[in-house]
Motif scaffolding. Sequence first.
Motif, PDB file in Angstrom:
ATOM      1  N   ILE A   5     -19.999  19.578 -10.835  1.00 33.69           N
ATOM      2  CA  ILE A   5     -18.609  19.694 -10.380  1.00 33.69           C
ATOM      3  C   ILE A   5     -18.527  20.662  -9.206  1.00 33.69           C
ATOM      4  O   ILE A   5     -19.065  21.767  -9.270  1.00 33.69           O
ATOM      5  N   ILE A   6     -17.844  20.228  -8.145  1.00 32.49           N
ATOM      6  CA  ILE A   6     -17.618  21.073  -6.971  1.00 32.49           C
ATOM      7  C   ILE A   6     -16.114  21.276  -6.821  1.00 32.49           C
ATOM      8  O   ILE A   6     -15.339  20.312  -6.837  1.00 32.49           O
ATOM      9  N   ILE A   7     -15.711  22.540  -6.685  1.00 31.94           N
ATOM     10  CA  ILE A   7     -14.293  22.887  -6.605  1.00 31.94           C
ATOM     11  C   ILE A   7     -14.025  23.682  -5.328  1.00 31.94           C
ATOM     12  O   ILE A   7     -14.323  24.874  -5.260  1.00 31.94           O
ATOM     13  N   PRO A   8     -13.489  23.055  -4.274  1.00 33.53           N
ATOM     14  CA  PRO A   8     -13.042  23.821  -3.115  1.00 33.53           C
ATOM     15  C   PRO A   8     -11.833  24.672  -3.505  1.00 33.53           C
ATOM     16  O   PRO A   8     -10.938  24.194  -4.216  1.00 33.53           O
ATOM     17  N   ALA A   9     -11.807  25.928  -3.047  1.00 36.25           N
ATOM     18  CA  ALA A   9     -10.717  26.818  -3.441  1.00 36.25           C
ATOM     19  C   ALA A   9     -10.292  27.695  -2.273  1.00 36.25           C
ATOM     20  O   ALA A   9     -11.099  28.456  -1.735  1.00 36.25           O
ATOM     21  N   HIS A  10      -9.036  27.578  -1.894  1.00 42.03           N
ATOM     22  CA  HIS A  10      -8.466  28.420  -0.836  1.00 42.03           C
ATOM     23  C   HIS A  10      -7.225  29.111  -1.396  1.00 42.03           C
ATOM     24  O   HIS A  10      -6.205  28.469  -1.659  1.00 42.03           O
ATOM     25  N   VAL A  61     -20.023  29.964  -3.857  1.00 41.21           N
ATOM     26  CA  VAL A  61     -20.490  29.983  -2.472  1.00 41.21           C
ATOM     27  C   VAL A  61     -19.285  30.201  -1.566  1.00 41.21           C
ATOM     28  O   VAL A  61     -18.128  30.018  -1.978  1.00 41.21           O
ATOM     29  N   HIS A  62     -19.559  30.585  -0.341  1.00 44.10           N
ATOM     30  CA  HIS A  62     -18.483  30.929   0.586  1.00 44.10           C
ATOM     31  C   HIS A  62     -18.576  30.083   1.852  1.00 44.10           C
ATOM     32  O   HIS A  62     -19.664  29.730   2.317  1.00 44.10           O
ATOM     33  N   THR A  63     -17.422  29.766   2.381  1.00 44.37           N
ATOM     34  CA  THR A  63     -17.361  29.111   3.678  1.00 44.37           C
ATOM     35  C   THR A  63     -16.136  29.645   4.410  1.00 44.37           C
ATOM     36  O   THR A  63     -15.192  30.136   3.789  1.00 44.37           O
ATOM     37  N   THR A  64     -16.163  29.564   5.719  1.00 39.20           N
ATOM     38  CA  THR A  64     -15.054  30.058   6.525  1.00 39.20           C
ATOM     39  C   THR A  64     -14.522  28.930   7.389  1.00 39.20           C
ATOM     40  O   THR A  64     -15.215  28.414   8.259  1.00 39.20           O
ATOM     41  N   SER A  65     -13.296  28.520   7.108  1.00 36.94           N
ATOM     42  CA  SER A  65     -12.654  27.500   7.926  1.00 36.94           C
ATOM     43  C   SER A  65     -11.258  27.992   8.268  1.00 36.94           C
ATOM     44  O   SER A  65     -10.959  29.176   8.119  1.00 36.94           O
ATOM     45  N   GLU A  84     -24.529  21.031  -0.954  1.00 33.64           N
ATOM     46  CA  GLU A  84     -25.854  21.337  -0.411  1.00 33.64           C
ATOM     47  C   GLU A  84     -26.596  22.402  -1.231  1.00 33.64           C
ATOM     48  O   GLU A  84     -27.794  22.607  -1.032  1.00 33.64           O
ATOM     49  N   THR A  85     -25.920  23.056  -2.150  1.00 31.62           N
ATOM     50  CA  THR A  85     -26.584  24.043  -3.012  1.00 31.62           C
ATOM     51  C   THR A  85     -27.126  23.414  -4.298  1.00 31.62           C
ATOM     52  O   THR A  85     -27.790  24.096  -5.085  1.00 31.62           O
ATOM     53  N   LEU A  86     -26.843  22.136  -4.512  1.00 26.00           N
ATOM     54  CA  LEU A  86     -27.214  21.467  -5.756  1.00 26.00           C
ATOM     55  C   LEU A  86     -28.473  20.624  -5.595  1.00 26.00           C
ATOM     56  O   LEU A  86     -28.799  20.170  -4.491  1.00 26.00           O
TER      57      LEU A  86
END
Length: 282
Positions: A5-10, A61-65, A84-86
């Motif tokens: 499961i991948i959960i984008p969170a902002h 994990v972290h990303t900057t958008s 990409e981490t899986l």
Amino acid sequence: MNFYIIIPAHNEEDSIALTLESLVSQSHLPKRIVVVNDNSTDNTEHIVQKFTETYKFISLVHTTSSNKHLPGAKIVNAFYKGFETLDDQYDVICKYDADLIFPKNYLEQLAFHFNKNKNIGMAAGLCYIKKNEAWILENLTRKDHIRGALKAYRKQCFLDIGLLKLSMGWDTVDELLAKYYDWDILIDDSLKVNHLKPTGINYNTSSKYLQGEALYKMRYGFMITLITALKMALKKRNLRVLINYMKGYYKAKNSNTTFIVTMDEGKFIRNLRWNGILTKLK
């Protein structure tokens, strides 16, 4: 059956703990959960970090958008940062929103469906929102369409459709392409998922033309785009919706925006849409 499961969170400090709590309480536990902290400025990171200390199958994990709430590419970009981490040892890959509360048997029931019918490529329940202290169906789209908030893909289906498209409309074209590759879509209406924030409530105004642009990129053509725009304008009782759809469509057309489906896929999509329209008229 292994669920990743991948959960984008902002900026989801008000809901992410509830979402994760509902997932770690599943009768069929996920193998991996990756939360992608997408440029949050609130307490989201700290809350998720606490979960990673207790549950080893959860990672952060972290990303900057952009710090704006935008549908489409922003969400999919965050998804890929987690993906990409899986490793590839998943049977089902899920993209879930960070404001959902799942019933305890949710993943167990999805696993049952996927195991029972090997031709099911995508499966989900239905989203419910709170109104006047009652949870009611979030009646934004048809009951035969899986909401972007809670996508779950069988591995081979996910690979066949070319993963997720970096575009507004990714959560429509994925189903259309799944059907193109002869996969079935299943919605289990017994699985009621509480959606804490109605879809689009925080979207930035700059997203208003993206729906029309997406229909162009999916090769809908003028007439189907117009019919779709009219339907949404009537549903929302707002003529501006129709105007924005068509402006977005022509902006994309005039700038020769790249399509996200092939010519053959586009022809299939148009035929599918016309068949649906004609069926409803009959």
